[in-house]
Write an enzyme that holds these catalytic residues in place. Structure first.
Site, PDB file in Angstrom:
ATOM      1  N   ASP A 103       6.730 -19.125  -6.140  1.00 48.55           N
ATOM      2  CA  ASP A 103       5.342 -18.747  -6.414  1.00 48.55           C
ATOM      3  C   ASP A 103       4.847 -19.607  -7.585  1.00 48.55           C
ATOM      4  OD1 ASP A 103       3.096 -17.024  -6.061  1.00 48.55           O
ATOM      5  OD2 ASP A 103       3.782 -15.734  -7.659  1.00 48.55           O
ATOM      6  N   LYS A 131       4.185 -21.301  -2.280  1.00 48.31           N
ATOM      7  CA  LYS A 131       2.737 -21.179  -2.501  1.00 48.31           C
ATOM      8  C   LYS A 131       2.288 -22.280  -3.443  1.00 48.31           C
ATOM      9  CE  LYS A 131       2.529 -16.080  -2.347  1.00 48.31           C
ATOM     10  NZ  LYS A 131       2.500 -14.897  -3.241  1.00 48.31           N
ATOM     11  N   PHE A 152      -0.211 -12.423  -1.293  1.00 49.23           N
ATOM     12  CA  PHE A 152       1.048 -11.682  -1.310  1.00 49.23           C
ATOM     13  C   PHE A 152       1.589 -11.477   0.102  1.00 49.23           C
ATOM     14  CE2 PHE A 152       3.900  -8.110  -2.003  1.00 49.23           C
ATOM     15  CZ  PHE A 152       4.555  -8.543  -3.147  1.00 49.23           C
ATOM     16  N   ASP A 159       9.692  -8.154  -0.405  1.00 50.63           N
ATOM     17  CA  ASP A 159       9.300  -6.757  -0.562  1.00 50.63           C
ATOM     18  C   ASP A 159       7.980  -6.572  -1.304  1.00 50.63           C
ATOM     19  OD1 ASP A 159      10.430  -7.576  -3.155  1.00 50.63           O
ATOM     20  OD2 ASP A 159      10.147  -5.473  -3.682  1.00 50.63           O
TER      21      ASP A 159
HETATM   22  P1  IMP Z   1       7.940 -17.255  -9.463  1.00 51.98           P
HETATM   23  O1  IMP Z   1       8.857 -17.269 -10.667  1.00 51.98           O
HETATM   24  O2  IMP Z   1       6.527 -16.974  -9.845  1.00 51.98           O
HETATM   25  O3  IMP Z   1       8.073 -18.516  -8.624  1.00 51.98           O
HETATM   26  O4  IMP Z   1       8.321 -15.990  -8.605  1.00 51.98           O
HETATM   27  C1  IMP Z   1       9.346 -15.958  -7.703  1.00 51.98           C
HETATM   28  C2  IMP Z   1       9.691 -14.531  -7.339  1.00 51.98           C
HETATM   29  O5  IMP Z   1       8.547 -13.661  -7.338  1.00 51.98           O
HETATM   30  C3  IMP Z   1      10.223 -14.494  -5.915  1.00 51.98           C
HETATM   31  O6  IMP Z   1      11.610 -14.696  -5.890  1.00 51.98           O
HETATM   32  C4  IMP Z   1       9.811 -13.112  -5.448  1.00 51.98           C
HETATM   33  O7  IMP Z   1      10.798 -12.184  -5.817  1.00 51.98           O
HETATM   34  C5  IMP Z   1       8.544 -12.799  -6.208  1.00 51.98           C
HETATM   35  N1  IMP Z   1       7.339 -13.070  -5.377  1.00 51.98           N
HETATM   36  C6  IMP Z   1       6.412 -14.033  -5.606  1.00 51.98           C
HETATM   37  N2  IMP Z   1       5.447 -14.000  -4.670  1.00 51.98           N
HETATM   38  C7  IMP Z   1       5.765 -12.994  -3.819  1.00 51.98           C
HETATM   39  C8  IMP Z   1       5.143 -12.479  -2.611  1.00 51.98           C
HETATM   40  O8  IMP Z   1       4.098 -12.941  -2.120  1.00 51.98           O
HETATM   41  N3  IMP Z   1       5.808 -11.446  -2.013  1.00 51.98           N
HETATM   42  C9  IMP Z   1       6.957 -10.914  -2.494  1.00 51.98           C
HETATM   43  N4  IMP Z   1       7.564 -11.369  -3.605  1.00 51.98           N
HETATM   44  C10 IMP Z   1       6.975 -12.405  -4.268  1.00 51.98           C
END
Ligand code: IMP
Length: 175
Positions: A103, A131, A152, A159
Protein backbone atom coordinates in the site's frame (compact mmCIF):
# COMPACT_ATOMS: atom_id res chain seq x y z
CA UNK A 1 -21.37 -8.53 -0.08
CA UNK A 2 -21.49 -7.11 3.44
CA UNK A 3 -18.60 -7.66 5.82
CA UNK A 4 -19.23 -6.26 9.26
CA UNK A 5 -20.54 -2.73 8.57
CA UNK A 6 -19.20 -2.22 5.03
CA UNK A 7 -20.35 -3.12 1.54
CA UNK A 8 -17.99 -4.62 -1.03
CA UNK A 9 -18.21 -5.39 -4.76
CA UNK A 10 -16.44 -8.22 -6.54
CA UNK A 11 -13.20 -7.02 -8.14
CA UNK A 12 -11.06 -10.03 -9.16
CA UNK A 13 -12.37 -13.57 -9.35
CA UNK A 14 -10.45 -16.64 -8.28
CA UNK A 15 -9.64 -17.80 -11.81
CA UNK A 16 -8.14 -14.41 -12.70
CA UNK A 17 -6.15 -14.51 -9.47
CA UNK A 18 -4.91 -18.06 -9.93
CA UNK A 19 -4.02 -17.55 -13.61
CA UNK A 20 -1.89 -14.58 -12.67
CA UNK A 21 -0.22 -16.41 -9.77
CA UNK A 22 0.60 -19.26 -12.15
CA UNK A 23 2.34 -16.78 -14.49
CA UNK A 24 4.38 -15.41 -11.58
CA UNK A 25 5.26 -18.98 -10.56
CA UNK A 26 6.67 -19.64 -14.04
CA UNK A 27 8.54 -16.36 -14.06
CA UNK A 28 10.15 -17.03 -10.66
CA UNK A 29 10.98 -20.62 -11.68
CA UNK A 30 12.85 -19.25 -14.72
CA UNK A 31 14.60 -16.50 -12.79
CA UNK A 32 15.77 -18.89 -10.03
CA UNK A 33 16.52 -21.98 -12.11
CA UNK A 34 20.07 -22.13 -10.71
CA UNK A 35 19.16 -21.39 -7.11
CA UNK A 36 17.13 -22.83 -4.23
CA UNK A 37 15.38 -19.70 -2.96
CA UNK A 38 13.84 -19.25 0.45
CA UNK A 39 10.31 -17.83 0.28
CA UNK A 40 9.23 -15.87 3.33
CA UNK A 41 5.48 -15.30 3.62
CA UNK A 42 4.31 -12.39 5.75
CA UNK A 43 1.45 -13.42 8.02
CA UNK A 44 -1.44 -13.18 8.20
CA UNK A 45 -2.47 -11.81 4.81
CA UNK A 46 -0.15 -13.72 2.47
CA UNK A 47 -1.12 -17.28 3.37
CA UNK A 48 -3.39 -17.95 0.34
CA UNK A 49 -1.08 -16.24 -2.16
CA UNK A 50 1.93 -18.08 -0.71
CA UNK A 51 0.20 -21.45 -0.91
CA UNK A 52 -0.96 -20.97 -4.49
CA UNK A 53 2.37 -19.56 -5.68
CA UNK A 54 4.35 -22.34 -4.03
CA UNK A 55 2.26 -24.97 -5.88
CA UNK A 56 3.17 -23.27 -9.17
CA UNK A 57 6.95 -23.50 -8.79
CA UNK A 58 8.93 -26.01 -10.80
CA UNK A 59 12.20 -25.43 -8.94
CA UNK A 60 13.43 -26.61 -5.56
CA UNK A 61 12.50 -24.03 -2.96
CA UNK A 62 11.91 -23.61 0.77
CA UNK A 63 9.14 -21.64 2.45
CA UNK A 64 8.78 -20.14 5.88
CA UNK A 65 6.33 -17.68 7.43
CA UNK A 66 6.94 -14.75 9.73
CA UNK A 67 4.94 -12.12 11.54
CA UNK A 68 6.07 -8.54 11.78
CA UNK A 69 5.85 -6.45 14.87
CA UNK A 70 7.12 -2.92 15.09
CA UNK A 71 8.13 -0.84 18.04
CA UNK A 72 9.74 2.55 18.60
CA UNK A 73 13.41 2.30 19.42
CA UNK A 74 14.28 4.81 22.15
CA UNK A 75 17.76 5.36 20.75
CA UNK A 76 16.70 6.01 17.16
CA UNK A 77 13.94 8.08 15.68
CA UNK A 78 12.34 5.49 13.40
CA UNK A 79 10.24 2.39 13.91
CA UNK A 80 12.06 -0.91 14.22
CA UNK A 81 10.60 -3.99 12.64
CA UNK A 82 11.03 -7.32 14.37
CA UNK A 83 10.74 -10.56 12.46
CA UNK A 84 8.85 -13.05 14.61
CA UNK A 85 9.31 -16.73 13.90
CA UNK A 86 12.22 -16.63 11.46
CA UNK A 87 14.06 -19.86 12.25
CA UNK A 88 15.92 -20.29 8.97
CA UNK A 89 19.21 -18.55 8.45
CA UNK A 90 18.95 -16.17 5.51
CA UNK A 91 22.68 -15.47 5.40
CA UNK A 92 23.82 -15.79 1.74
CA UNK A 93 20.38 -17.10 0.66
CA UNK A 94 18.27 -15.90 -2.23
CA UNK A 95 15.15 -14.65 -0.43
CA UNK A 96 11.75 -13.86 -1.95
CA UNK A 97 9.34 -12.05 0.35
CA UNK A 98 5.67 -12.87 -0.20
CA UNK A 99 3.19 -10.13 0.69
CA UNK A 100 -0.55 -9.80 0.15
CA UNK A 101 -0.54 -6.10 -0.68
CA UNK A 102 1.86 -3.19 -0.85
CA UNK A 103 0.00 0.00 0.00
CA UNK A 104 2.22 2.88 1.21
CA UNK A 105 5.28 0.61 1.08
CA UNK A 106 6.32 1.52 4.63
CA UNK A 107 6.05 -2.04 5.94
CA UNK A 108 8.23 -3.37 3.12
CA UNK A 109 10.90 -0.69 3.45
CA UNK A 110 11.26 -1.44 7.17
CA UNK A 111 11.27 -5.18 6.57
CA UNK A 112 13.97 -4.91 3.90
CA UNK A 113 16.17 -2.84 6.21
CA UNK A 114 15.86 -5.43 8.99
CA UNK A 115 16.48 -8.29 6.61
CA UNK A 116 19.54 -6.68 5.06
CA UNK A 117 21.30 -6.87 8.43
CA UNK A 118 21.05 -10.67 8.26
CA UNK A 119 23.24 -10.80 5.13
CA UNK A 120 21.09 -12.45 2.46
CA UNK A 121 22.61 -12.97 -1.01
CA UNK A 122 19.58 -11.30 -2.60
CA UNK A 123 16.09 -10.17 -1.59
CA UNK A 124 13.17 -9.66 -3.95
CA UNK A 125 9.50 -8.93 -3.28
CA UNK A 126 6.51 -10.76 -4.71
CA UNK A 127 3.22 -9.10 -3.88
CA UNK A 128 -0.22 -10.18 -5.02
CA UNK A 129 -1.58 -6.63 -5.06
CA UNK A 130 0.02 -3.21 -5.39
CA UNK A 131 -1.60 0.20 -5.04
CA UNK A 132 0.73 2.58 -6.95
CA UNK A 133 -1.48 5.53 -6.01
CA UNK A 134 -0.84 5.00 -2.29
CA UNK A 135 2.90 4.36 -2.48
CA UNK A 136 5.04 6.86 -0.58
CA UNK A 137 8.33 4.93 -0.54
CA UNK A 138 10.85 4.12 -3.24
CA UNK A 139 10.65 0.38 -3.59
CA UNK A 140 11.54 -2.11 -6.29
CA UNK A 141 8.72 -4.65 -6.59
CA UNK A 142 9.99 -7.43 -8.85
CA UNK A 143 6.83 -9.56 -8.97
CA UNK A 144 3.41 -7.90 -8.86
CA UNK A 145 0.16 -9.79 -9.36
CA UNK A 146 -2.16 -6.85 -9.99
CA UNK A 147 -1.81 -3.08 -9.84
CA UNK A 148 -5.04 -1.82 -8.29
CA UNK A 149 -6.63 1.54 -7.51
CA UNK A 150 -6.23 3.08 -4.07
CA UNK A 151 -9.37 1.49 -2.63
CA UNK A 152 -9.67 -0.95 0.26
CA UNK A 153 -9.86 -4.61 -0.76
CA UNK A 154 -10.61 -7.87 1.04
CA UNK A 155 -10.62 -11.59 0.28
CA UNK A 156 -8.04 -14.18 -0.76
CA UNK A 157 -6.28 -13.69 2.58
CA UNK A 158 -6.87 -9.95 2.97
CA UNK A 159 -9.08 -8.80 5.81
CA UNK A 160 -11.27 -6.01 7.06
CA UNK A 161 -10.94 -6.00 10.83
CA UNK A 162 -10.04 -9.70 10.84
CA UNK A 163 -12.90 -10.73 8.56
CA UNK A 164 -13.11 -11.63 4.88
CA UNK A 165 -9.86 -13.57 4.59
CA UNK A 166 -11.74 -16.75 3.63
CA UNK A 167 -13.32 -15.27 0.49
CA UNK A 168 -11.94 -16.93 -2.68
CA UNK A 169 -12.41 -13.79 -4.77
CA UNK A 170 -11.12 -10.27 -4.09
CA UNK A 171 -13.68 -7.58 -3.29
CA UNK A 172 -13.35 -3.81 -3.36
CA UNK A 173 -14.98 -1.37 -0.93
CA UNK A 174 -18.12 0.05 -2.50
CA UNK A 175 -18.00 3.80 -2.99
P1 IMP B 1 1.83 -0.53 3.83
O1 IMP B 1 2.91 -0.54 4.89
O2 IMP B 1 1.07 0.75 3.82
O3 IMP B 1 2.36 -0.89 2.45
O4 IMP B 1 0.73 -1.57 4.27
C1 IMP B 1 0.81 -2.91 4.04
C2 IMP B 1 -0.17 -3.67 4.91
O5 IMP B 1 -1.38 -2.93 5.15
C3 IMP B 1 -0.61 -4.93 4.18
O6 IMP B 1 0.25 -6.00 4.46
C4 IMP B 1 -2.01 -5.14 4.71
O7 IMP B 1 -1.96 -5.87 5.91
C5 IMP B 1 -2.53 -3.75 5.02
N1 IMP B 1 -3.39 -3.24 3.91
C6 IMP B 1 -3.10 -2.20 3.10
N2 IMP B 1 -4.09 -2.00 2.21
C7 IMP B 1 -5.03 -2.94 2.46
C8 IMP B 1 -6.31 -3.25 1.84
O8 IMP B 1 -6.78 -2.63 0.87
N3 IMP B 1 -6.97 -4.32 2.38
C9 IMP B 1 -6.49 -5.04 3.43
N4 IMP B 1 -5.31 -4.78 4.02
C10 IMP B 1 -4.58 -3.73 3.54
Amino acid sequence: MIIKDKEFDIYLNISQIEDRISEIGHQISNDYSHSTPLFIGILNGSFMFASQLFKNLSIQAEISFIKLSSYKNLTSSGEVTQLLGLNETIFQRDVIILEDIVDTGTTMVQLLATMDELGPKSVEIATLLYKPGAMVEKLDLKYVGFEIPDRFVIGYGLDYDGLGRNLSDIYQLKL
